[in-house]
Scaffold this motif. Structure first.
Motif, PDB file in Angstrom:
ATOM      1  N   LEU A 192       1.144  -0.818   0.139  1.00  0.00           N
ATOM      2  CA  LEU A 192       0.095   0.276   0.057  1.00  0.00           C
ATOM      3  C   LEU A 192       0.701   1.307  -0.067  1.00  0.00           C
ATOM      4  O   LEU A 192       0.778   2.096  -0.919  1.00  0.00           O
ATOM      5  CB  LEU A 192      -0.908   0.244   1.037  1.00  0.00           C
ATOM      6  N   ASN A 193       1.808   0.803   0.881  1.00  0.00           N
ATOM      7  CA  ASN A 193       3.107   2.628   0.733  1.00  0.00           C
ATOM      8  C   ASN A 193       3.528   2.168  -1.040  1.00  0.00           C
ATOM      9  O   ASN A 193       3.509   3.382  -0.852  1.00  0.00           O
ATOM     10  CB  ASN A 193       4.169   2.075   1.576  1.00  0.00           C
ATOM     11  N   ARG A 194       3.877   1.932  -0.945  1.00  0.00           N
ATOM     12  CA  ARG A 194       4.170   1.312  -2.572  1.00  0.00           C
ATOM     13  C   ARG A 194       2.400   2.654  -4.015  1.00  0.00           C
ATOM     14  O   ARG A 194       3.448   3.070  -4.219  1.00  0.00           O
ATOM     15  CB  ARG A 194       4.697   0.599  -3.228  1.00  0.00           C
ATOM     16  N   ARG A 195       1.909   2.766  -3.061  1.00  0.00           N
ATOM     17  CA  ARG A 195       0.640   3.454  -4.151  1.00  0.00           C
ATOM     18  C   ARG A 195       0.263   4.398  -3.743  1.00  0.00           C
ATOM     19  O   ARG A 195      -0.531   5.191  -4.408  1.00  0.00           O
ATOM     20  CB  ARG A 195      -0.491   1.788  -4.181  1.00  0.00           C
ATOM     21  N   LYS A 196       0.572   4.527  -2.302  1.00  0.00           N
ATOM     22  CA  LYS A 196      -0.118   5.210  -1.590  1.00  0.00           C
ATOM     23  C   LYS A 196       0.085   7.139  -2.434  1.00  0.00           C
ATOM     24  O   LYS A 196       0.872   7.367  -2.892  1.00  0.00           O
ATOM     25  CB  LYS A 196      -0.087   5.376   0.261  1.00  0.00           C
ATOM     26  N   PRO A 197      -0.523   8.077  -2.434  1.00  0.00           N
ATOM     27  CA  PRO A 197      -0.247   9.397  -2.558  1.00  0.00           C
ATOM     28  C   PRO A 197       0.398  10.078  -1.282  1.00  0.00           C
ATOM     29  O   PRO A 197       0.553   9.454  -0.433  1.00  0.00           O
ATOM     30  CB  PRO A 197      -2.066   9.672  -2.902  1.00  0.00           C
ATOM     31  N   GLY A 198       1.122  11.054  -2.394  1.00  0.00           N
ATOM     32  CA  GLY A 198       1.916  11.610  -1.727  1.00  0.00           C
ATOM     33  C   GLY A 198       3.049  10.933  -1.487  1.00  0.00           C
ATOM     34  O   GLY A 198       3.775  11.608  -0.045  1.00  0.00           O
ATOM     35  N   GLN A 199       3.406  10.230  -1.789  1.00  0.00           N
ATOM     36  CA  GLN A 199       4.677   8.956  -1.266  1.00  0.00           C
ATOM     37  C   GLN A 199       6.410   9.169  -2.273  1.00  0.00           C
ATOM     38  O   GLN A 199       6.890   9.566  -1.583  1.00  0.00           O
ATOM     39  CB  GLN A 199       4.497   7.961  -2.314  1.00  0.00           C
ATOM     40  N   SER A 200       6.318  10.432  -2.979  1.00  0.00           N
ATOM     41  CA  SER A 200       7.045  11.769  -3.624  1.00  0.00           C
ATOM     42  C   SER A 200       6.799  12.842  -4.417  1.00  0.00           C
ATOM     43  O   SER A 200       5.562  13.453  -4.077  1.00  0.00           O
ATOM     44  CB  SER A 200       7.768  10.924  -4.798  1.00  0.00           C
ATOM     45  N   GLU A 201       7.701  13.677  -4.507  1.00  0.00           N
ATOM     46  CA  GLU A 201       7.692  14.865  -4.825  1.00  0.00           C
ATOM     47  C   GLU A 201       6.600  15.012  -6.066  1.00  0.00           C
ATOM     48  O   GLU A 201       6.160  15.872  -7.070  1.00  0.00           O
ATOM     49  CB  GLU A 201       8.920  15.555  -5.384  1.00  0.00           C
ATOM     50  N   ILE A 202       7.237  13.513  -6.905  1.00  0.00           N
ATOM     51  CA  ILE A 202       6.164  13.796  -8.493  1.00  0.00           C
ATOM     52  C   ILE A 202       4.974  13.218  -8.060  1.00  0.00           C
ATOM     53  O   ILE A 202       4.145  12.581  -9.346  1.00  0.00           O
ATOM     54  CB  ILE A 202       7.050  12.710  -9.613  1.00  0.00           C
TER      55      ILE A 202
END
Lengths: 378, 378, 378, 378
Positions: free
Chosen positions: D60-70
């Motif tokens: 889920l962390n690989r899918r989640k929004p806000g995980q990176s600046e892009i």
């Protein structure tokens, strides 16, 4: 935000073991006896139907525990919340999710049940099927699972009434050897709801109530028969061969907890008749083709013929009793065991809305199937 | 080449109205009473099973018309041909197609039935469902459709025997008010096949045979009850909630022509018992967990518990009788009508292999479902 | 009677390995490359549709082998017979069974293939899946299996045309690096049928024909792309989430033999565009909501939007070639192998009606599903 | 008690529009972009599998929004809770229910979207399908629906790893015209996770990141291609004819939001090759039958052959952009419209776990189907 945290806590044992029923009006029930909530997801409901919480609540109140002195005294308000699939009071065509909170899941000592196989319960069979079991309560085998069915049935009933003016009336036909006399052409929900036995024959109803009280006092339980009539079912519902209407009704009703028998029309007693007595002769009723008798129970060749659909469902005596019984543990140790706590001395009065709901779900499913194929080309 | 041309001619009304039953062992039957052939396609059968025409023929002979003086005199050899899905005597894992030629589809004058709705047949309901009907015979509503079920059941029985040593024994329990006494622990197929009534209680069997002959003479028909026992069913088959084993067995049996009732275990008579009488106490039988009684009929919480599965199916008296009856035409004209030609005065003896087959198909389907999920991880 | 005997002989390897596709318009294909016949059973077709053998024959002729100098020279008349489900030229609502005789299943020496795994064929995978295989021909993996799909698609097309005036036009978009220019708004079946390449761009079509002839001479084979447009599809077909219209179309097309890729709308080339270029702006076209561009390919959120549905399917070069190849036997022996006999140097011209048929089957299935749910309440 | 009350309030728009995918490993997702929670119910999971929240959280962390600046800057912790179907860390064999709270469903003014049809979104098609729509957010058409898929995929991956040692590795193959070079034999999850573009070719990854930043600044969006490899898939998974492995993989992937194209093996580029180049010759690799090349992408005749399964999925540029666009309202009024708020300028990095999950779900489903039929008889 803090609400979310609370949600995570209070949901911790929620949403157990859903399965699905129906081909076009599909219901998936979830939740268990001693979790925090139970409910249902309904997929395939037509859009634009007016549905309110009250529509569902009326039926849930007929099913709920603690509704009278002859049911289990577990106290549940069983308040329905429609959580998705409606917008401004109308169905969206998308799945409808309905949830009911468990208020009275007493945290009694289930450790005593941990290793025990209660007689005529599902403890042993669940264990042997999966090799692992959540022993904290009856789980999915509990009648509490039927809340979702009754909620889905309430919506099905409403659509069937709006579209076809179908009436579905179930009632307690017998408890042990007490059998009611009921006129299937005229019996109404009000007749059924006039007493807590949910039996429209008031004399027998009173005897049933006395019998239930007496048996409860003895720490024992009773079984009986629910009979049900559907009026105004249009002819043409049901499919030839495997999905005959009586076959799907039978499966639906036999999937209810404690149900051990099913009949449509003349049923087992029809086997005592001659063909010349049993056949339902057709006649012309001012332009409508009708049958003089209805031993077929409204279904011929697996398809409704426009007469009343009449069926019966046999419910065994409740498995949970106070009397001492012999049983074994999961290591094979033989022990004595006596039920404690709250239970129904007789499930029949509460089974009525369950049977009605399963019948309504089968009828709306077949009505949608019929509509798909046979009302497609003008 | 010339064979092809003949094929095209002789097949002209073949392969009617298939439908499908089962989730993993899927059967689709096709063909009709007065077409040239009937049959079944079985999808999902495990590969590597030894199957011969003889395996199937044994069961088809138990079902076929003209087998004795108390069945219809329609003459059919009902020879099974396995047309696909096997190779060098073993199943391939791909669909098995089995075909049976109709030899004795007499081209009698069906024009008299063209506009007629026979009482307690499917003529009227097919017409109103589809707005169009092939009136040349009973079509898919005929019991001849069950050939495919019996053929598929023969294979299912063989796999169940090879894998689990399961015995499935059905028999005529009653015809009208004549009821047999049968020990479900010991009754064998040979006991059943010892007389043409297919009733292992020989005294009652003789009375049944006399009764059937007498009723046929009067141009009338009889109904009755098939009882069935499955021994050596492993515990764990069946699913919680909607696909309970008794629910799927009920649907399977109720989808047979003329079946109006279904019971498992104590059934309707169980409603007369107290819970303390009805509950099946567990005990330790040299390391195996067993129940002392079997009111559950081998199924608890929808899942087999290792005890014998015992069920009953009620069949109404045959709809086709010689006696005059009143009915209507498709334009609503009221007329008198008397059956002609060959028919069963009582379907019970031939219903036995039909019930056995549907039960076998449900058991193999649930065994595959159980295997898929619960025997996946070591 | 003698006809029956002949039937049993000529049917001996008939009806192989059916499977089923569709939820409400369900097709089950059966038969194999080197059996006596192939065909399809269609369950769920609306009643009252005028269907003739000619409707089906037109499409089968577009699919059949030996239709031109650039296809396999196997000679098959592929004559369709509707064997059930229609009566006096109209559908009954019951399953439609269609059969086609195999005339030219040459009894060449298949013993040479018995132990051989042909490169890029299904010999090895069937063997390892089932542990047993009928090695007498390609069996169900042959493109001959698609006869049933094309027959079922012909009926689907007819219903879609009658109900919605939908046109489904497929054509060869490219073969190897030869790519046609086609106007999806105007291309017709007649444009497609004007040449044996089934490519409406006549200049490219001629080059394609030359290329196929050249490659065949070299004992090799070619692949290419089928493009397809559906015009007049009503908005609203398709389901949110898993049964998106493009997902079901993709599965349908990718289940065709030799298909390795699928695109809808802009497809892979759309990944080169900016969102501002790719988005299809809505406008009001005299009261109808339309989009100015159609990068969505007529589907948004999984549901048709009323614009043309446009898709592409990639077909790999035919696996059977004359050139020598290395391979292994079922005991792992490495050998050299060269194809013999008749085969298509390029499947593209014959793939066009296959793709059209699968698309038609998906559209009629979704149209019935939509009708069931969303046209139920007035 | 008070918990219950809070529950009722915070759940008020929860659990929208579930649908179901899979035959034996069945997933039903529920919840919507701007409700309080989303999740999934998994039916048919084998019992006894060790599953923890952490297993699911990683994916889920690989899918989640806000995980990176892009990615979109919507802030969601996307914390998974397993609410049913496990007991003491192991699966029960009963349905697994997983829920994720929506923390950042900003109550921005959706009234502006009420009557508006956003270009290349599902607003118009939902409205025309159902005649009614919940306009408060993208609802089920939002990529937030895929949380349930990724959670179900995490469990599927774990079982596939435990049972077969299968590795499923997806990555961003291209964004617009930037295409990575990746070795499918060796690429690992760690290679993929080394940068926020989720592209294992670090040089291209950096260019992708720059390109995404640049396009976002312009208020626009980008598309691209996800490639995926499955290693150690056992031969034998997949079914002949309609449920070919590539057909089910195609449907699974094409059901993801924004996916417009799918390829397996050589895909569209394979159409440029000759048969002699494209065919995958078999050889004997120390007792294992292998192919020298892998244009088939690990699937032949619809069944896995033991080689790596390799596939590609095309994702269109995100529909939501800041740039002004023309569109219409639900009354047909033409207006200008500019996106506001948080959105992904390019979905590709977050699409990787979505594609992996759908592939894992298809593989476990086919593994169970294969086990049911082909590992039943010893």
């Amino acid at each position: 935000m803090s609400g979310s945290i609370i949600y995570l806590i209070i949901n911790n044992r929620r949403f157990k073991l859903p399965n699905t029923f129906g081909k076009l009006y599909k219901i998936t029930t979830w939740g268990e006896s001693h979790g925090d909530a139970v409910g249902v997801t309904i997929d395939g409901c037509p859009p634009g139907i007016n549905i309110t919480n009250e529509d569902i609540q009326f039926e849930l109140n007929r099913r709920k525990p603690g509704q009278s002195e002859i049911t289990t005294q577990r106290k549940e308000s069983d308040l329905a919340e429609i959580l998705s699939g409606t917008f401004e009071g109308k169905t969206l065509g998308s799945p409808i999710h309905i949830s009911v909170i468990n208020n009275d899941a007493k945290s009694k000592d289930y450790d005593s049940l941990k290793d025990l196989y209660r007689p005529s319960h599902a403890d042993y069979t669940y264990d042997i099927k999966y090799g692992i079991r959540n022993w904290k309560g009856g789980g999915r085998a509990s009648a509490r699972e039927t809340i979702g069915r009754v909620a889905a049935g309430a919506i099905a009933k409403k659509i069937l009434k709006q579209k076809f003016d179908i009436d579905i009336v179930g009632y307690v036909k017998s408890i042990q050897n007490l059998t009611a006399t009921v006129d299937t052409d005229t019996v109404t929900i009000s007749d059924v709801e006039q007493n807590i036995a949910r039996c429209p024959d008031i004399n027998i109803a009173n005897k049933m109530i006395d019998k239930i009280k007496e048996v409860r006092k003895n720490g024992d339980s009773l079984g009986g028969v629910v009979e049900l009539v559907c009026r105004n079912v249009p002819p043409g519902l049901g499919e030839p061969v495997f999905d005959k209407l009586e076959a799907d009704l039978g499966k639906a009703v036999l999937s209810l907890p404690a149900c051990k028998g099913f009949e449509v029309g003349s049923g087992f007693s029809g086997t005592l008749m001659l063909g010349s007595e049993h056949n339902d002769e057709f006649y012309n009723d001012s332009g409508t083709i009708r049958t003089k008798t209805n031993n077929s129970g409204g279904i011929q060749g697996g398809i409704s013929n426009g007469e009343n659909i009449i069926l019966k469902a046999a419910f065994k005596p409740t498995g949970t009793i106070i009397k001492q019984q012999n049983t074994v543990t999961n290591t094979g140790q033989e022990i004595e065991f006596g039920g404690r706590g709250r239970h129904d001395p007789c499930v029949l009065p509460r089974a009525v809305p369950m049977v009605e709901s399963m019948v309504a779900i089968v009828l709306i499913d077949h009505a949608l199937r019929h509509n798909a194929q046979n009302n497609f080309i003008d």
